[in-house]
Design a protein around this motif. Structure first.
Motif, mmCIF file in Angstrom:
data_model
loop_
_atom_site.group_PDB
_atom_site.id
_atom_site.type_symbol
_atom_site.label_atom_id
_atom_site.label_comp_id
_atom_site.label_asym_id
_atom_site.label_seq_id
_atom_site.Cartn_x
_atom_site.Cartn_y
_atom_site.Cartn_z
ATOM 1 N N ALA A 237 0.812 -1.216 0.000
ATOM 2 C CA ALA A 237 0.000 0.000 0.000
ATOM 3 C C ALA A 237 0.846 1.265 0.000
ATOM 4 N N LEU A 238 2.148 1.153 0.215
ATOM 5 C CA LEU A 238 3.020 2.332 0.252
ATOM 6 C C LEU A 238 3.224 2.888 -1.150
ATOM 7 N N PRO A 239 3.307 4.204 -1.283
ATOM 8 C CA PRO A 239 3.608 4.789 -2.598
ATOM 9 C C PRO A 239 5.062 4.490 -2.982
ATOM 10 N N GLY A 240 5.277 4.275 -4.254
ATOM 11 C CA GLY A 240 6.626 4.016 -4.745
ATOM 12 C C GLY A 240 7.028 2.559 -4.701
ATOM 13 N N ILE A 241 6.134 1.662 -4.270
ATOM 14 C CA ILE A 241 6.449 0.237 -4.200
ATOM 15 C C ILE A 241 5.897 -0.446 -5.445
ATOM 16 N N VAL A 242 6.759 -1.204 -6.128
ATOM 17 C CA VAL A 242 6.338 -1.941 -7.311
ATOM 18 C C VAL A 242 5.797 -3.310 -6.927
ATOM 19 N N ALA A 243 6.534 -4.036 -6.084
ATOM 20 C CA ALA A 243 6.120 -5.374 -5.680
ATOM 21 C C ALA A 243 6.854 -5.723 -4.394
ATOM 22 N N ALA A 244 6.336 -6.717 -3.664
ATOM 23 C CA ALA A 244 6.943 -7.161 -2.414
ATOM 24 C C ALA A 244 6.743 -8.655 -2.269
ATOM 25 N N GLY A 245 7.677 -9.306 -1.559
ATOM 26 C CA GLY A 245 7.584 -10.743 -1.327
ATOM 27 C C GLY A 245 8.373 -11.128 -0.086
#
Length: 894
Positions: free
Chosen positions: A575-583
């Motif tokens: 949900a953070l701005p500037g984040i493309v993807a997370a794992g």
């Protein structure tokens, strides 16, 4: 007549007696001969005087000896006074010579500053590197009888040393006669909850005899005992002195105090002494009982994840212990054939084991700094030779006034020692600064590096190096004059000049050769680092941020608790701005994470489970593969449907698939992890690219990727990987805050970009490269100065000859070419010798290079061309000066 004899005796005896206590300085045998002669003369004169008074000769002789007293004591006293006078006179001469040398150095400030700077760099660098080599490789471990502490490792299926399973460890501990004690341990990373934010600490799970093996017991309280290792008993822990002082504020009533570690209460039973370090993990601050039992699934013989230490009996050696344990493990292989493929044991001292990885690098570094010191000494000798030529007239005057050969040699040695000790004092300060720089630049896996300090050993080493440098640089300039009659020094100028010129040329050749060796070492390391950085990683490291999360506490009792946390973290971060993807992943590439299992393919059963191939186990969240940029080569990736309610699925790496199945399509194959027949089966649904896990230089490890929610165990440590739109470091704080919003009690550590982890993997090569670059660059400057100095001195010494040549019609171009040819000749000879030396020493760098052979032609050619160009440029200025000589002015002075 009697008055005449009395006057003769007074005039003869008294000066003789005075000379008895004021002898000239000479050899001991000559001094004793003089004393005997004085006593004999005194007795004869006294005897003659008594005979003149009317006594018989025999009675007169006896009376003279009686009046003389104990001549032996008199002789010893005279010789003792002679020795005292000799020492006083020598000390006085030494003081006057010191004053003369100091005045000479003050009159030549440029020479003095240059010499001191050269020696400061050479001695300082050598002392700084030796401080590391001494502490890491030479100093014994900080345990009682450290040579008796050994590591015990079992051969794995590939013939390489590996850890032991608990069942194997128990059998070896029960039957060994060469080991006084034996202990097993494994890493432990608990979360400490107390004052302030929760934080991860490093610790170890150890068997009760761990501290007995090391020979160190707690300074406060007690160590671990067998009762502590039983399941169901009170949880106890031994802590380090640093943790006690920092987190418990040095509480004197610490014994019995409770610590909250990973959400559980642990009772402190002991505090280790200040300065104690468990060298198997120098960062460990807490030690808990191992609490293994052969009935546990992870305590099997094939579960090789325990490191083992042993303490040898006084009469045993590592070789005898290895023979005994090797025989025991072969008997175990006969009894349990399915648990051992290549039975065998390796027993080495703990010191050798912990320094095995860095020993070649440190020895190479020590060799490099010795080469650098030799270059500095050669450069200083250049300066002293030039200074000696300018002082030839002064030395001639001293010879004419009666100075001996040894007196002139002593003057040169004193001057060399003065410069060396001045450079040694400054070099010691530089070594202290250099040690701090090395601590900042060195990779963290260099053992005992933090223990380096200014101690007696380092001071003695610095003193020895300084003295050797002073004697060497003081004696070398006079060796060229040794065959020249010193009393004819004034008339032997040409011969002395020619000898000095050949010595200086030899020194320049040596400087060029040694510099070439250093630069080739730097070039090979540079190319190796470039190969490492360019090595395909198997993922896209750009704009990747990583953070390690520790999961512990009462909120993590069931698998559902873990899975809920995983979901909250990913939701908050995405949900953070500037984040493309997370794992999320259980182990992160190019980190210290390691978790491997044997992999059993349903279509390829084996009678011996130990023969099954091994692979790294990654428990990952949906989207991890895409976030890392690992390419999907076949099938599908893991997604949201792969949860605990669905059949198990897996991804395998392409290299692993080829190694086991060849060209067969792996999609649909079923695999099981570990050596248990009741484990779950996972269906392969996709094949992904190979990735680097351990380091940039290590071979690609086979990999299996499983969904986090389908793995049968809960991983307490997981890494969050985030791909950002821009600079990942700018997202470090927002991502950390998002994790705390998911659960504020879970510590977050190891915050780093993937690019930083990549550089850390090549930290040792980068560390060596920086030092080699520094040494090589300074050596290159010194070598160029040496070439320039030799040619400039040659031009000055041959100015009369050059003037005659020009007067007889020689062209300035030919004079310039004459001088420049000498520079090219010296440089070429030095390069040739340096190439031979570099090839001879190439084996020293073989284990430190990656993707580059130690005799890499491109590196050798590039360094040789660079050094040849520098030598030519250094000779150009003296060549121009020689071509501009005014023959008329010089011939008039002749």
């Amino acid at each position: 007549m009697r008055r005449s004899i009395r006057r003769r005796a007074r005039d003869t005896i008294r000066p003789g007696v005075r000379r008895l206590f004021r002898l000239p300085i000479r050899r001991k045998d000559l001094c004793e001969q003089d004393v005997r002669e004085e006593i004999r003369l005194h007795l004869e004169l006294r005897t003659e005087q008594l005979i003149a008074q009317g006594m018989a000769r025999a009675a007169a002789r006896a009376e003279a000896e009686r009046r003389m007293g104990d001549t032996r004591s008199m002789r010893h006293e005279a010789l003792a006074r002679e020795r005292r006078l000799s020492w006083c006179e020598q000390l006085g001469d030494l003081g006057r010579e010191l004053q003369w040398c100091l005045r000479g150095l003050r009159r030549s400030p440029l020479f003095t500053v240059t010499a001191l700077l050269t020696l400061t760099l050479g001695i300082g660098a050598t002392t700084a590197i030796f401080s590391v080599v001494d502490r890491v490789l030479l100093s014994p471990l900080p345990y009682p009888d450290p040579e008796r502490v050994v590591t015990i490792r079992e051969h794995n299926g590939e013939g390489r040393p590996s850890n032991l399973g608990f069942a194997t460890f128990s059998d070896l501990a029960a039957d060994s006669s060469t080991l006084a004690s034996i202990a097993a341990y494994r890493p432990w990373v608990p979360t400490l909850v107390g004052d302030g934010d929760p934080r991860l600490i490093r610790g170890q799970r150890v068997s009760p005899s761990f501290f007995d093996v090391l020979g160190v017991q707690p300074a406060i309280g007690r160590g671990l005992v067998a009762a502590d290792d039983q399941s169901g008993t009170e949880r106890v822990v031994v802590i380090s002195d640093g943790l006690w002082r920092r987190d418990l504020h040095g509480d004197p009533d610490v014994i019995g105090r409770t610590l909250t570690l990973s959400g559980a209460a642990w009772t402190v039973v002991g505090v280790m002494p200040r300065g104690f370090v468990s060298l198997s993990d120098p960062t460990a601050e807490a030690w808990r009982p191992l609490r293994y039992d052969v009935s546990q699934a992870w305590a099997c013989r094939a579960c090789r994840h325990l490191s083992v230490l042993g303490r040898l009996n006084p009469e045993a050696t590592a070789t005898s212990a290895a023979s005994e344990l090797d025989a025991q493990i072969k008997d175990l292989a006969t009894a349990f054939p399915s648990a051992y493929v290549d039975p065998g044991v390796e027993v080495v001292t703990l010191h050798r084991q912990i320094t095995r990885a860095v020993r070649p690098a440190l020895l190479l570094l020590m060799g490099a700094v010795v080469v650098f010191l030799l270059i500095a000494c050669a450069n200083l000798t250049h300066l002293l030779l030039a200074r000696g030529g300018a002082r030839r007239g002064e030395l001639s005057v001293r010879v004419a006034l009666g100075a001996s050969r040894w007196r002139l040699v002593r003057l040169h040695v004193i001057e060399g020692l003065l410069l060396a000790f001045g450079g040694g004092v400054l070099g010691l300060g530089l070594a202290i600064i250099g040690r701090r720089i090395m601590l900042a630049l060195a990779p963290p896996d260099v053992p005992r590096l933090h223990e380096t300090q200014l101690d007696g050993t380092l001071l003695l080493f610095a003193l020895a190096v300084t003295t050797a440098v002073g004697l060497t640089t003081g004696l070398l300039p006079v060796l060229g004059r040794w065959r020249v009659p010193w009393k004819g020094l004034a008339g032997a100028g040409r011969r002395v000049t020619a000898t000095r010129r050949s010595v200086r040329a030899t020194l320049v050749v040596a400087e060029v050769a040694l510099t070439l060796v250093l630069l080739i070492g730097a070039g090979l390391l540079l190319r190796s680092l470039g190969k490492q950085v360019q090595e395909p990683l198997g993922f896209a490291p750009d704009r990747l941020l990583t953070q390690l999360i520790s999961l512990s506490g009462p909120g993590f009792r069931t698998s559902e608790d873990f899975h809920t946390f995983y979901g909250r973290v990913l939701d908050e971060v995405n949900a953070l701005p500037g984040i493309v993807a997370a794992g999320l992943t259980s182990q992160l590439p190019l980190s210290e994470d390691h978790d491997g299992y044997s992999i059993h393919f349903e279509s390829r059963p084996s009678d011996n489970p130990e023969e099954a191939p091994g692979a790294r186990r990654y428990a990952v969240s949906p989207g991890y593969v895409e976030t890392m940029g690992i390419p999907l080569l076949r099938g599908r990736s893991l997604d949201e449907r792969d949860d605990a309610d669905h059949p198990g699925v897996a991804l395998i790496s392409a290299g692993f698939a080829r190694a086991v199945l060849g060209e067969q399509n792996p999609i649909g194959e079923r695999i099981r992890l570990g050596g248990h027949d009741d484990g779950p089966w996972y269906t392969i649904v996709g094949v992904v690219g190979d990735t680097k896990q351990d380091s940039l230089t290590a071979d690609v490890a086979p990999a299996v990727y499983l969904p986090l929610e389908q793995w049968k165990f809960n991983d307490n440590l997981v890494s969050l990987v985030v791909r950002t739109h821009s600079d990942p470091q700018a997202q470090a704080r927002p991502v950390r805050d998002a994790i705390r919003r998911a659960d504020p009690d879970q510590p977050v550590t190891r915050i780093a970009t993937m690019h930083e982890l990549t550089l850390r993997s090549a930290a040792l090569t980068r560390f060596l490269l920086r030092l080699f670059q520094a040494f090589g660059s300074i050596a290159l400057v010194l070598a160029s100065i040496g070439i320039f100095g030799v040619l400039a001195g040659t031009v000055v010494e041959r100015r009369d000859e050059l003037a005659v040549r020009l007067a007889l019609g020689a062209r300035p171009e030919s004079i310039r070419s004459l001088v420049l040819r000498q520079a090219v000749l010296l440089t070429s000879i030095g390069i040739g010798l340096g190439l031979v030396g570099a090839v001879a020493l190439s084996r020293l760098t073989e284990g430190l290079l990656y993707g580059v052979v130690p005799t890499d032609p491109a590196t050798y050619a590039a360094v040789a061309i660079l050094l040849f160009g520098v030598g030519t440029v250094a000779g150009w200025i003296p060549a121009r000066r020689a071509a501009g000589t005014d023959p008329v002015a010089i011939l008039r002075r002749m």
